[in-house]
Design a protein around this motif. Structure first.
Motif, short mmCIF file in Angstrom:
data_model
loop_
_atom_site.label_atom_id
_atom_site.label_comp_id
_atom_site.label_asym_id
_atom_site.label_seq_id
_atom_site.Cartn_x
_atom_site.Cartn_y
_atom_site.Cartn_z
N VAL A 289 0.58 -0.75 -0.19
CA VAL A 289 -0.19 0.11 0.49
C VAL A 289 0.84 1.21 -0.26
O VAL A 289 1.67 0.80 0.92
N ALA A 290 0.70 1.77 -1.05
CA ALA A 290 1.62 3.23 -1.32
C ALA A 290 1.21 4.89 -1.07
O ALA A 290 -0.70 4.75 -1.61
N LEU A 291 1.46 5.70 -0.54
CA LEU A 291 0.82 7.02 -1.13
C LEU A 291 1.66 7.62 -2.39
O LEU A 291 2.92 7.31 -2.28
N GLY A 292 0.51 7.52 -3.52
CA GLY A 292 1.98 8.64 -4.52
C GLY A 292 1.65 9.78 -4.67
O GLY A 292 0.28 11.07 -3.92
N ARG A 293 2.37 10.60 -5.32
CA ARG A 293 2.70 11.98 -4.90
C ARG A 293 3.20 12.52 -5.95
O ARG A 293 4.36 12.61 -5.89
N GLY A 294 2.37 13.40 -7.13
CA GLY A 294 2.96 13.66 -8.00
C GLY A 294 1.96 14.95 -8.68
O GLY A 294 1.65 15.41 -8.58
N THR A 295 1.86 15.06 -10.38
CA THR A 295 1.13 15.68 -11.00
C THR A 295 0.65 14.83 -11.88
O THR A 295 1.22 13.69 -12.15
N GLN A 296 -0.87 14.95 -12.16
CA GLN A 296 -0.96 14.61 -13.92
C GLN A 296 -1.51 15.65 -14.70
O GLN A 296 -0.68 16.93 -14.40
N ASN A 297 -1.11 15.40 -15.91
CA ASN A 297 0.14 16.25 -16.81
C ASN A 297 -1.03 16.41 -17.78
O ASN A 297 -2.00 14.78 -18.37
N TYR A 298 -1.45 17.21 -18.79
CA TYR A 298 -2.17 17.44 -19.55
C TYR A 298 -1.32 18.23 -21.16
O TYR A 298 -0.44 19.73 -20.39
N THR A 299 -2.20 18.66 -21.75
CA THR A 299 -1.88 19.70 -22.99
C THR A 299 -2.60 20.51 -23.04
O THR A 299 -3.90 19.88 -23.51
N CYS A 300 -2.37 21.51 -24.50
CA CYS A 300 -3.45 22.26 -24.43
C CYS A 300 -2.68 22.73 -26.48
O CYS A 300 -1.33 22.65 -25.95
N PRO A 301 -3.69 22.82 -27.12
CA PRO A 301 -3.01 23.14 -28.10
C PRO A 301 -2.57 24.52 -27.76
O PRO A 301 -2.66 26.45 -27.19
N TRP A 302 -1.37 24.88 -28.34
CA TRP A 302 -0.33 26.16 -28.81
C TRP A 302 0.01 26.52 -29.90
O TRP A 302 -0.35 26.60 -31.17
N ASN A 303 0.01 28.34 -29.59
CA ASN A 303 -0.09 29.55 -30.97
C ASN A 303 0.86 29.53 -30.14
O ASN A 303 1.23 31.23 -30.87
N GLY A 304 1.94 29.48 -29.91
CA GLY A 304 3.18 30.44 -29.26
C GLY A 304 3.14 30.67 -28.19
O GLY A 304 4.64 31.45 -27.76
N ILE B 216 0.19 21.80 -18.96
CA ILE B 216 -0.31 22.41 -17.54
C ILE B 216 0.28 20.38 -16.71
O ILE B 216 -0.58 19.08 -16.29
N GLN B 217 0.56 21.08 -15.49
CA GLN B 217 1.13 19.99 -14.44
C GLN B 217 -0.17 20.26 -13.55
O GLN B 217 -0.12 21.67 -12.42
N VAL B 218 -0.76 19.34 -13.06
CA VAL B 218 -1.65 19.47 -11.82
C VAL B 218 -2.06 18.30 -10.27
O VAL B 218 -1.79 17.01 -10.82
N ASP B 219 -1.10 18.86 -9.59
CA ASP B 219 -0.96 18.29 -8.45
C ASP B 219 -1.67 17.58 -8.07
O ASP B 219 -2.84 17.78 -7.87
N TYR B 220 -1.56 16.11 -7.74
CA TYR B 220 -2.70 14.96 -6.82
C TYR B 220 -1.74 14.91 -5.59
O TYR B 220 -0.27 14.03 -5.64
N ALA B 221 -2.11 13.32 -4.92
CA ALA B 221 -1.82 12.71 -4.03
C ALA B 221 -3.49 11.43 -4.42
O ALA B 221 -4.07 11.71 -4.40
N ALA B 222 -2.89 10.42 -3.86
CA ALA B 222 -3.95 9.06 -4.15
C ALA B 222 -2.88 7.70 -3.19
O ALA B 222 -1.98 7.56 -2.72
N GLU B 223 -3.96 7.30 -3.28
CA GLU B 223 -3.24 6.13 -2.15
C GLU B 223 -3.62 4.53 -3.60
O GLU B 223 -3.97 4.46 -4.32
N TYR B 224 -1.90 4.36 -3.24
CA TYR B 224 -1.73 2.90 -4.92
C TYR B 224 -2.08 1.91 -3.74
O TYR B 224 -1.37 1.94 -2.82
N TRP B 225 -3.07 0.48 -4.19
CA TRP B 225 -2.86 -0.65 -3.88
C TRP B 225 -2.50 -1.95 -4.86
O TRP B 225 -2.86 -1.50 -5.78
N PHE B 226 -1.14 -2.41 -4.65
CA PHE B 226 -0.91 -3.20 -4.95
C PHE B 226 -0.90 -4.69 -4.54
O PHE B 226 -0.76 -5.35 -4.04
N TYR B 227 -1.24 -5.83 -6.55
CA TYR B 227 -1.52 -6.82 -5.65
C TYR B 227 -1.05 -7.65 -6.82
O TYR B 227 -0.95 -7.58 -8.13
#
Length: 251
Positions: A75-90, A239-250
């Motif tokens: 059982v782990a706690l994950g802390r990082g970012t969810q990553n996204y992109t948007c069209p870029w015009n410069g 775009i990087q959005v902070d997040y955290a979650a529990e991760y359960w590994f089986y």
């Protein structure tokens, strides 16, 4: 040893509450007392997961249960970012409100939470909301502090990222294990919304085996933050959005 863990959680909680410094002494004492008493029955030297069960009945549409032949490995706690992109015009995207961010993956550090899970699931479930609002740079320091206070090995046990093929990967090599898994999505369900409050928490997931060693199924639950802006209007190309979650590994 509980003292070190209580201090770390308390310092993080102070950050979440938005204080520029320490809270009022009485508030500080009350917060410390509550955290310490929650930790009072936790024996961090006894981390058996034999009697720990994944909470799947919190969401409106529960995720499928773990396969019957599986054993809970981590059982782990994950802390990082969810990553996204948007069209870029410069520079910035236009003011259009019809273009939405596209998910491109995630990156997270995995912290060992097996000992807390084996002793107090209630306490464990409080942590994602706390650490999602904690600067990523301070987490390694707190993990080292907790490890020193509990006479544990490094509490940073793995990393989560997406490979070149776009598969979510979990590598537990930092724990000294050769366990890892590249996954595919089996099921998803919206994160529970807090009463009278909208939620920006990424969905809960069940992930299955695509490649790897020692791990066959992964759950992402008790998520905190991570959802992108509603549209790309005014956003940068990445775009990087902070997040955290529990991760359960089986496995």
């Amino acid at each position: 040893m509980k003292l070190f863990l209580a201090l770390s959680l308390l310092l993080t909680a102070v950050n979440v509450e938005g204080y520029s410094g320490l809270p009022h002494p009485l508030s500080l004492a009350s917060s410390f007392s509550q955290i310490y008493h929650q930790l009072d029955n936790i024996n961090l030297g006894n981390c058996s997961l034999e009697k720990v069960f994944l909470p799947l009945d919190t969401t409106n549409s529960p995720l499928p249960a773990p396969s019957t032949d599986m054993t809970l490995k981590y059982v782990a706690l994950g802390r990082g970012t969810q990553n996204y992109t948007c069209p870029w015009n410069g520079s910035l995207i236009s003011n259009s409100t019809t273009v939405t961010p596209k998910a491109t993956g995630a990156a997270a550090t995995l912290f060992d939470a097996s000992c807390i899970a084996s002793s107090s699931l209630a306490l464990l479930h409080e942590v994602p909301a706390i650490i999602s609002a904690t600067p990523i740079g301070s987490l390694a320091f707190m993990a080292a502090l907790v490890a020193q206070g509990t006479r544990s090995t490094n509490l940073i046990i793995g990393e989560h990222y997406f490979n070149a093929g776009g598969d979510p990967v979990f590598d537990m090599g930092l724990s000294g294990s050769n366990f890892w898994i590249a996954t595919n999505k089996i099921a998803s369900t919206p994160a529970p919304k807090l009463k009278s409050q909208s939620s920006n928490d990424v969905p809960w997931l069940k992930l299955g085996y695509k490649n790897g060693n020692g791990i066959r199924e992964v759950y992402r639950v008790v998520t905190s933050q991570g959802d992108p802006p509603v549209t790309c209007a005014g956003q940068n190309a990445t775009i990087q959005v902070d997040y955290a979650a529990e991760y359960w590994f089986y496995g």
